[in-house]
Design a protein around this motif. Sequence first.
Motif, PDB file in Angstrom:
ATOM      1  N   VAL A 205       0.799  -1.088   0.019  1.00  0.00           N
ATOM      2  CA  VAL A 205       0.020   0.078   0.032  1.00  0.00           C
ATOM      3  C   VAL A 205       0.926   1.180  -0.122  1.00  0.00           C
ATOM      4  N   GLU A 206       0.819   2.015  -1.236  1.00  0.00           N
ATOM      5  CA  GLU A 206       1.807   3.226  -1.025  1.00  0.00           C
ATOM      6  C   GLU A 206       1.517   4.320  -0.120  1.00  0.00           C
ATOM      7  N   GLU A 207       2.262   4.803   0.446  1.00  0.00           N
ATOM      8  CA  GLU A 207       2.007   5.986   1.385  1.00  0.00           C
ATOM      9  C   GLU A 207       1.453   7.246   0.947  1.00  0.00           C
ATOM     10  N   ALA A 213      -3.822   8.715  -0.848  1.00  0.00           N
ATOM     11  CA  ALA A 213      -3.593   9.835  -1.200  1.00  0.00           C
ATOM     12  C   ALA A 213      -3.698  10.933  -0.485  1.00  0.00           C
ATOM     13  N   TRP A 214      -4.411  11.244   0.668  1.00  0.00           N
ATOM     14  CA  TRP A 214      -4.665  12.017   1.399  1.00  0.00           C
ATOM     15  C   TRP A 214      -3.228  12.782   2.025  1.00  0.00           C
ATOM     16  N   ASN A 215      -2.324  11.780   2.188  1.00  0.00           N
ATOM     17  CA  ASN A 215      -0.812  11.886   2.666  1.00  0.00           C
ATOM     18  C   ASN A 215       0.078  12.640   1.615  1.00  0.00           C
ATOM     19  N   ALA A 216      -0.359  12.718   0.311  1.00  0.00           N
ATOM     20  CA  ALA A 216       0.533  13.448  -0.655  1.00  0.00           C
ATOM     21  C   ALA A 216       0.883  14.611  -0.402  1.00  0.00           C
ATOM     22  N   ALA A 217       1.860  15.236  -0.801  1.00  0.00           N
ATOM     23  CA  ALA A 217       2.148  16.573  -0.830  1.00  0.00           C
ATOM     24  C   ALA A 217       1.070  17.563  -1.086  1.00  0.00           C
ATOM     25  N   PRO A 218       0.910  18.719  -0.681  1.00  0.00           N
ATOM     26  CA  PRO A 218      -0.074  19.755  -0.980  1.00  0.00           C
ATOM     27  C   PRO A 218      -0.133  19.876  -2.715  1.00  0.00           C
ATOM     28  N   GLU A 229      -9.137  15.016   4.199  1.00  0.00           N
ATOM     29  CA  GLU A 229      -9.059  13.639   4.960  1.00  0.00           C
ATOM     30  C   GLU A 229      -9.729  12.747   4.184  1.00  0.00           C
ATOM     31  N   TYR A 230      -9.457  11.368   3.886  1.00  0.00           N
ATOM     32  CA  TYR A 230      -9.771  10.343   3.339  1.00  0.00           C
ATOM     33  C   TYR A 230      -9.819  10.648   1.786  1.00  0.00           C
ATOM     34  N   GLU A 231      -9.028  11.664   1.236  1.00  0.00           N
ATOM     35  CA  GLU A 231      -8.688  11.669  -0.233  1.00  0.00           C
ATOM     36  C   GLU A 231      -8.255  10.340  -0.743  1.00  0.00           C
ATOM     37  N   ALA A 232      -8.805   9.592  -1.515  1.00  0.00           N
ATOM     38  CA  ALA A 232      -8.261   8.433  -2.067  1.00  0.00           C
ATOM     39  C   ALA A 232      -8.892   8.261  -3.354  1.00  0.00           C
ATOM     40  N   TYR A 233      -8.225   7.162  -4.155  1.00  0.00           N
ATOM     41  CA  TYR A 233      -8.764   6.657  -5.334  1.00  0.00           C
ATOM     42  C   TYR A 233      -8.301   5.149  -5.216  1.00  0.00           C
ATOM     43  N   ARG A 308      -6.797  10.450   8.680  1.00  0.00           N
ATOM     44  CA  ARG A 308      -5.195  10.740   8.288  1.00  0.00           C
ATOM     45  C   ARG A 308      -4.610   9.195   9.187  1.00  0.00           C
ATOM     46  N   GLU A 309      -5.265   8.099   9.225  1.00  0.00           N
ATOM     47  CA  GLU A 309      -4.506   6.942   9.656  1.00  0.00           C
ATOM     48  C   GLU A 309      -4.127   6.124   8.460  1.00  0.00           C
ATOM     49  N   LEU A 310      -2.923   5.906   8.159  1.00  0.00           N
ATOM     50  CA  LEU A 310      -2.287   5.090   6.932  1.00  0.00           C
ATOM     51  C   LEU A 310      -2.839   3.771   6.984  1.00  0.00           C
ATOM     52  N   LEU A 311      -3.312   3.515   5.748  1.00  0.00           N
ATOM     53  CA  LEU A 311      -3.749   1.981   5.417  1.00  0.00           C
ATOM     54  C   LEU A 311      -2.118   1.260   5.129  1.00  0.00           C
TER      55      LEU A 311
END
Length: 373
Positions: A205-207, A213-218, A229-233, A308-311
Amino acid sequence: MFAKIFDVEDLTRRDSAFDAVAKFEDERVGIGLKTWIHTRDLTYQKVAEFNKVAPIEFSPLIEEKEYDELIYKISELRNERIKLDKRQYNTNHEIYHNITRDNNQMNVVETNYDLIQLDSLKLLSQTSKTYVFSDGLNTYKYYASKSVLLKEFEASPDKVLEKIPIIQFDDPFELLKMIELPVQAQEEVQDTIYLPLYSDVQMKVEEKSGFNAWNAAPKNKGSNILRPEYEAYIPIPKWIHHTFPKFFGFDALDRRERNIASSFTLHLPDDRKFKAIVTQDSGKSLQTNPQKILGKWILHDVLGLQPRELLTMEHLMKLGVDSLKLTKLDNTNFKIELADTYAFENWKIEIEDKIRESGSRMPTLRPHLLEEE
C-alpha cells in the motif's frame, strides 16, 4: 432456500461473516445460517476459517506452546471479521438462525451472534490438534489441522422457537424425479474484475497515493494546506484496461474517450450509491467527486481507520481482505464489494491461464517482476 423464501440478500457465495442480510424498514440484520441433524442438544458448528492466516499467525504460537496467546489471536481475528462485515453491510443487529432436523420435524432455533469477549477467555482443554476455550458466553473449539473455528450451539427444548412437521423421504432421488422444472433462458454472465487495495507494481500500500492519497504533498507547491481527510482513489492496473478494453463502457486508455465519458454509479453493499469516474493518465484511477467520499467509505466506514491513519498491508491482512470486486450491471452501474486476501492475485492467475489457452498475446500482468529484472 432461506434467501429465496424470505427475500433477503444471499451472501453464501462471498467470503463474509454473514450468510444473509435482511432489511426490515430501517433495520439491517446480519444473519448466520446453520443446519444440522438433531442427535443431541449441544453441538459444535463451524463459524470461521483461517486457512490464509493460520500458518503466519497461529502456527508459531502453537510451536511455542503459547496457548493463551493462540486463543486470544483466534478470537481477535474472528471479531475483526465480524466487525468488518457489520461495517460493510451497515447492520444494526446480528443473529444465528438455525434449523435442526429431528424425526419428521424441523426445529427453529435462534441465538445471539456474539463477538467473543477478549477479556474473559479461558482455555478449557487442548491437544496437539484441538483447542477448546470459553469467553463466559459461549464455548469454542479450534481445529489446528483444518484451521477452522467451531462454536457450540444449543438446541435443547427450551431453546426451540417452533417445531415444523415435515415428511422425510427414504430415497431423495425418487422425490427429485417428481419435480419438473421449466426450461429457463441461460442467465447472463456478469462481467467482473478485481482491483487491489495495494499497488500492483510495488506489492504494497503506497503511503502517498491510492488509498493514502490524502498523505501526498499539497496540490499547490509551497503550500502548507493538507489534502482533505480520506482523499483516495482505487488504483487500476494498466493491464486490466488492455485485457478488458470496454469494461467501463469506453476505452479507458484513450484520453479523448475517457474525457467525454459520463460518470457511472457504484452500488455499495449497504445499498448506498455513489457517482464515480475513471480518470488520470492511462485511466489508472477510479474515484468519486469529491475523492473523500470513496475514501471515507472504504477507509473509515468499512476498514475502520481514523482520519489520516495510514492504510497498511498489515491492517488488510488482519482483516482478511486486500482487494475489491467490481461487477458490471450495465455500462453505467457497477456493484462494488470487498474481496478476501489474495483474491486479486488469484484472479490474475486465472486470467493468465485463459490467455495462454486462447493463444492470444500475453499482456504484462506482473509489472512488479519486470521492475525487479
